[in-house]
Structures are given as C-alpha cells and as structure tokens.
Scaffold this motif. Structure first.
Motif, PDB file in Angstrom:
ATOM      1  N   THR A   1     -38.249  -3.083  14.936  1.00  0.00           N
ATOM      2  CA  THR A   1     -39.383  -2.269  15.246  1.00  0.00           C
ATOM      3  C   THR A   1     -40.370  -2.788  16.471  1.00  0.00           C
ATOM      4  O   THR A   1     -41.386  -2.183  16.812  1.00  0.00           O
TER       5      THR A   1
ATOM      6  N   GLU B   1     -49.182  11.209  14.523  1.00  0.00           N
ATOM      7  CA  GLU B   1     -48.655   9.842  14.088  1.00  0.00           C
ATOM      8  C   GLU B   1     -47.636   9.268  14.920  1.00  0.00           C
ATOM      9  O   GLU B   1     -46.836  10.026  15.715  1.00  0.00           O
TER      10      GLU B   1
ATOM     11  N   ASN C   1     -44.216   6.472  14.035  1.00  0.00           N
ATOM     12  CA  ASN C   1     -43.741   5.758  12.778  1.00  0.00           C
ATOM     13  C   ASN C   1     -43.670   4.331  13.380  1.00  0.00           C
ATOM     14  O   ASN C   1     -44.079   3.822  14.365  1.00  0.00           O
ATOM     15  N   ASP C   2     -43.173   3.412  12.587  1.00  0.00           N
ATOM     16  CA  ASP C   2     -42.985   1.872  12.804  1.00  0.00           C
ATOM     17  C   ASP C   2     -42.157   1.548  13.896  1.00  0.00           C
ATOM     18  O   ASP C   2     -42.085   0.338  14.470  1.00  0.00           O
ATOM     19  N   LYS C   3     -41.169   2.363  14.577  1.00  0.00           N
ATOM     20  CA  LYS C   3     -40.368   2.228  15.703  1.00  0.00           C
ATOM     21  C   LYS C   3     -41.020   2.850  16.858  1.00  0.00           C
ATOM     22  O   LYS C   3     -40.575   2.885  17.884  1.00  0.00           O
TER      23      LYS C   3
ATOM     24  N   VAL D   1     -44.089  11.574  15.176  1.00  0.00           N
ATOM     25  CA  VAL D   1     -43.961  12.133  13.932  1.00  0.00           C
ATOM     26  C   VAL D   1     -44.847  13.218  13.653  1.00  0.00           C
ATOM     27  O   VAL D   1     -45.962  13.153  13.982  1.00  0.00           O
TER      28      VAL D   1
END
Length: 218
Positions: free
Chosen positions: A112, A193, A195-197, A201
């Motif tokens: 991540t 948004e 994402n955690d990477k 999104v």
C-alpha cells in the motif's frame, strides 16, 4: 488554484469519459488512446479561451481579414508514459508549442506504500511561457507536485495550467497546496475516493497499462 471541472457540463466529453471507464470498451487499446486524445483536444480548446490574443491582419485571396491569434509561447509537458495520448490531443490544438517530456512512476515500497520517482527530463526554457502540464490521472497528486519541483530548474513560467482526464478530490486538494495560487486545473471528471493503494475509485484503472499494455513491476 482555479479548478475547471468540464464534466459538470453537458457535452460530448461525457461520452468519451464513459467509454474510458467502461471495461467492455477500454479493452480496445486503440480506442482507449484515441479517447484520451479527444479529451486532450477538448481540454486544450477550453484552456485556450483563457489565454491572451493579438488582433492581426491576415491576407486572403480577396482582401484582408482581422483575426485574433494567441500571443504567448506555449510549452506542453507530458508525464511518461500514460501522458502521451493526452499530450497528442493538446498538441493537435497547440501545434506550434514547444514540448517537454518527463518520467514519473510509482515505485512500490509495500503493498500500500509507494514513492514517486522522476528519472528523465528533456525541456526547453520555461521562462515567461505558458506551461501546460499534462497527466491523465490525478490520483494522490504527488506526480504533479514532484514533476513541478523538477521543472523549476527550467525557468519560471508566465502561467501554469494542469490538464488531466480524471482526478480525485484528495489529489486536487494536495496540488492546490503545492502550486502557485493562480494555477489553473482543467479536468474532465472528478471522483471522490482513493483506495488504500492510491487508485481513483471508481476511476478507470491504470491509464498507462490500458493505453500501452501491462508493465512488469520493479
């Protein structure tokens, strides 16, 4: 920073964005690249309306016509490799522009965590010119910021314009903190948004991979 989100308007641009997002269409790499290029043309046209113009006399076969011609020198800077189709779209409209190319890529530290590395730069002087910095994906905003810092050695532009296909609200907030206040962002659509990477999104995936094929990670 002035944010111009063209996706908020009703125009043919939204069709190109829908095809860029659509998994059933984006598998056609040639169409994906062409849609990025068409978005670049639209961004370039809208951007051109903010520039300064000179009224000049143009000789025609039957007389003389007065025409408004952009007066500034333009430099288009693309972030390799995903920025190439967007660069071409902008260059289709600013066909007399000078060109800068710079590399910026994600070097993964963990699943991540990543850092943005800049390793290649070819640029003319940017002093007193209109700089258009183009990258299709404005995710975290760190690529734009790192590239801008690398370009400072090339001179001080008269104006800075950022051109992007899709961005996140977080990324836009980040670049607003690091670019001059009079910078203008021209963007085709904005998502809320990451994402955690650090991917947008719902986004559209990896623009570089979709345009040119999946790369090996290193």
């Amino acid at each position: 920073m002035q944010v111009n989100n063209l996706g908020e308007q009703q125009s043919i641009l939204n069709k190109f964005i829908s095809e860029l997002r659509d998994v059933s269409v984006q598998s056609d790499r040639m169409r994906f690249r062409r849609n990025i290029e068409r978005v670049g043309e639209i961004l370039g046209y809208e951007l051109s309306r903010s520039l300064s113009y000179n009224n000049v006399d143009i000789k025609t076969p039957l007389g003389t016509s007065k025409c408004n011609i952009p007066e500034e020198d333009v430099v288009i800077c693309s972030i390799l490799r995903a920025g190439l189709p967007l660069h071409q779209g902008l260059l289709n409209y600013f066909d007399g522009a000078e060109n800068t190319f710079i590399s910026a890529y994600r070097h993964q530290i963990s699943e991540t965590e990543f850092e943005i590395k800049v390793e290649y730069l070819a640029s003319p002087s940017l002093d007193n010119k209109i700089l258009i910095l183009a990258d299709p994906m404005l995710a975290t905003g760190r690529s734009f910021v790192n590239v801008y810092n690398a370009l400072k050695a090339m001179g001080t532009p008269k104006e800075i314009h950022l051109a992007s296909v899709i961005g996140s609200e977080q990324g836009i907030a980040h670049i607003a903190e690091h670019f001059p206040e009079d910078t203008k962002l021209w963007i085709a659509t904005v998502d809320k948004e990451l994402n955690d990477k650090g991917y947008i999104v719902p986004g559209l995936g990896d623009a570089g991979d979709l345009a040119y094929g999946i790369k090996l990670q290193h």
